[in-house]
Design a protein around this motif. Structure first.
Motif, PDB file in Angstrom:
ATOM      1  N   ASN A   3       0.827  -1.205   0.000  1.00 12.66           N
ATOM      2  CA  ASN A   3       0.000   0.000   0.000  1.00 12.66           C
ATOM      3  C   ASN A   3       0.868   1.265   0.000  1.00 12.66           C
ATOM      4  O   ASN A   3       0.545   2.240  -0.679  1.00 12.66           O
ATOM      5  CB  ASN A   3      -0.939   0.009   1.212  1.00 12.66           C
ATOM      6  N   GLU A   4       1.961   1.241   0.760  1.00 12.31           N
ATOM      7  CA  GLU A   4       2.851   2.393   0.823  1.00 12.31           C
ATOM      8  C   GLU A   4       3.487   2.681  -0.533  1.00 12.31           C
ATOM      9  O   GLU A   4       3.629   3.833  -0.933  1.00 12.31           O
ATOM     10  CB  GLU A   4       3.950   2.193   1.883  1.00 12.31           C
ATOM     11  N   LEU A   7       0.798   4.220  -2.778  1.00 18.26           N
ATOM     12  CA  LEU A   7       0.564   5.613  -2.408  1.00 18.26           C
ATOM     13  C   LEU A   7       1.721   6.498  -2.866  1.00 18.26           C
ATOM     14  O   LEU A   7       1.508   7.613  -3.354  1.00 18.26           O
ATOM     15  CB  LEU A   7       0.344   5.740  -0.903  1.00 18.26           C
ATOM     16  N   ARG A  11       1.363   9.518  -5.488  1.00 14.93           N
ATOM     17  CA  ARG A  11       1.778  10.875  -5.098  1.00 14.93           C
ATOM     18  C   ARG A  11       2.744  11.436  -6.129  1.00 14.93           C
ATOM     19  O   ARG A  11       2.616  12.578  -6.565  1.00 14.93           O
ATOM     20  CB  ARG A  11       2.433  10.872  -3.727  1.00 14.93           C
ATOM     21  N   LEU A  28      -4.758  11.149  -1.734  1.00 15.91           N
ATOM     22  CA  LEU A  28      -3.996  10.134  -1.002  1.00 15.91           C
ATOM     23  C   LEU A  28      -4.796   9.581   0.174  1.00 15.91           C
ATOM     24  O   LEU A  28      -4.790   8.371   0.425  1.00 15.91           O
ATOM     25  CB  LEU A  28      -2.673  10.701  -0.512  1.00 15.91           C
ATOM     26  N   ASP A  29      -5.481  10.456   0.896  1.00 18.44           N
ATOM     27  CA  ASP A  29      -6.311   9.997   2.021  1.00 18.44           C
ATOM     28  C   ASP A  29      -7.423   9.065   1.537  1.00 18.44           C
ATOM     29  O   ASP A  29      -7.680   8.029   2.143  1.00 18.44           O
ATOM     30  CB  ASP A  29      -6.912  11.192   2.767  1.00 18.44           C
ATOM     31  N   SER A  32      -5.875   5.753   0.352  1.00 23.51           N
ATOM     32  CA  SER A  32      -5.439   4.997   1.519  1.00 23.51           C
ATOM     33  C   SER A  32      -6.628   4.317   2.190  1.00 23.51           C
ATOM     34  O   SER A  32      -6.554   3.142   2.576  1.00 23.51           O
ATOM     35  CB  SER A  32      -4.727   5.915   2.498  1.00 23.51           C
ATOM     36  N   SER A  33      -7.729   5.039   2.307  1.00 19.66           N
ATOM     37  CA  SER A  33      -8.940   4.480   2.904  1.00 19.66           C
ATOM     38  C   SER A  33      -9.466   3.294   2.084  1.00 19.66           C
ATOM     39  O   SER A  33      -9.831   2.248   2.636  1.00 19.66           O
ATOM     40  CB  SER A  33     -10.005   5.570   3.002  1.00 19.66           C
ATOM     41  N   LEU A  35      -7.711   1.384   0.066  1.00 21.15           N
ATOM     42  CA  LEU A  35      -6.768   0.272   0.178  1.00 21.15           C
ATOM     43  C   LEU A  35      -6.927  -0.459   1.517  1.00 21.15           C
ATOM     44  O   LEU A  35      -6.883  -1.694   1.563  1.00 21.15           O
ATOM     45  CB  LEU A  35      -5.331   0.774   0.007  1.00 21.15           C
ATOM     46  N   GLU A  36      -7.131   0.296   2.591  1.00 22.36           N
ATOM     47  CA  GLU A  36      -7.335  -0.325   3.911  1.00 22.36           C
ATOM     48  C   GLU A  36      -8.638  -1.115   3.953  1.00 22.36           C
ATOM     49  O   GLU A  36      -8.686  -2.219   4.517  1.00 22.36           O
ATOM     50  CB  GLU A  36      -7.316   0.749   4.999  1.00 22.36           C
TER      51      GLU A  36
END
Length: 195
Positions: A3-4, A7, A11, A28-29, A32-33, A35-36
């Motif tokens: 995931n990192e 991202l 970016r 990005l937020d 990230s959400s 992906l989580e």
């Protein structure tokens, strides 16, 4: 990819395309959400972004900030920078009018166009890149124009021109500053939670 890594790739792609800091942070937020959520549901990151992360990032960038909107932002910020430079010139010479010569006009025009093209194509200029861009493009144009056209004044620019040039880019400059501050605050908060 982790995931990192996804991202970071997104970016990089969005900054390369000149998307403003606030939008990059939001995107990005949101990513990230997603992906989580996918990870919690037992799905992979590839289920969210597909096999081509760069293609995914590019498509999202085009949808989020079309070229016309990015061009408007970049031109507005270029006017803002020119207004700041003019204001500094008025203050440095302690005058209410500036004589614009052909070599100065060529220098600032070429530098402005090169900066706008660079911003639209590559994203933000760093200090070294901006000086290199000035030396490679604008300085030769100014020298050649000075040799060809002489150093007589083309016109004078009144003091009120600087604030007028500052106005279109002011909202973008403020938004970018706020986005940088909030991202720094968020990074500090995340670092503090980790310790």
């Amino acid at each position: 990819m982790t995931n990192e890594q996804i991202l970071a790739a997104c970016r990089s792609n969005w900054e390369y395309r000149g998307i403003d800091d606030a939008s990059v942070r939001e995107m990005l937020d949101e990513l990230s959400s997603h992906l989580e959520d996918a990870q919690a549901a037992g799905r992979t990151a590839q289920d969210v972004v597909g096999r081509d992360v760069r293609g995914f990032a590019a498509a999202w960038a085009r949808a989020r900030a079309p070229l016309s909107r990015r061009a408007l932002r970049t031109v507005s910020l270029a006017c803002f920078v020119i207004g700041c430079v003019l204001l500094f010139a008025y203050l440095r010479r302690w005058t209410t009018t500036l004589a614009v010569t052909p070599d100065h006009l060529a220098f600032w025009t070429v530098l402005g166009v090169a900066t706008v093209v660079w911003e639209l194509r590559r994203g933000s200029l760093g200090l070294v890149a901006s000086w290199a861009l000035a030396l490679v493009t604008a300085l030769p144009a100014a020298i050649l124009t000075g040799l060809w056209a002489g150093d007589g004044a083309l016109f004078t620019l009144p003091l009120w021109a600087a604030p007028i040039l500052l106005l279109p880019g002011l909202p973008y400059a403020v938004a970018d500053t706020r986005a940088r501050r909030s991202s720094r605050t968020g990074e500090v908060a995340v670092a503090n939670r980790g310790h």
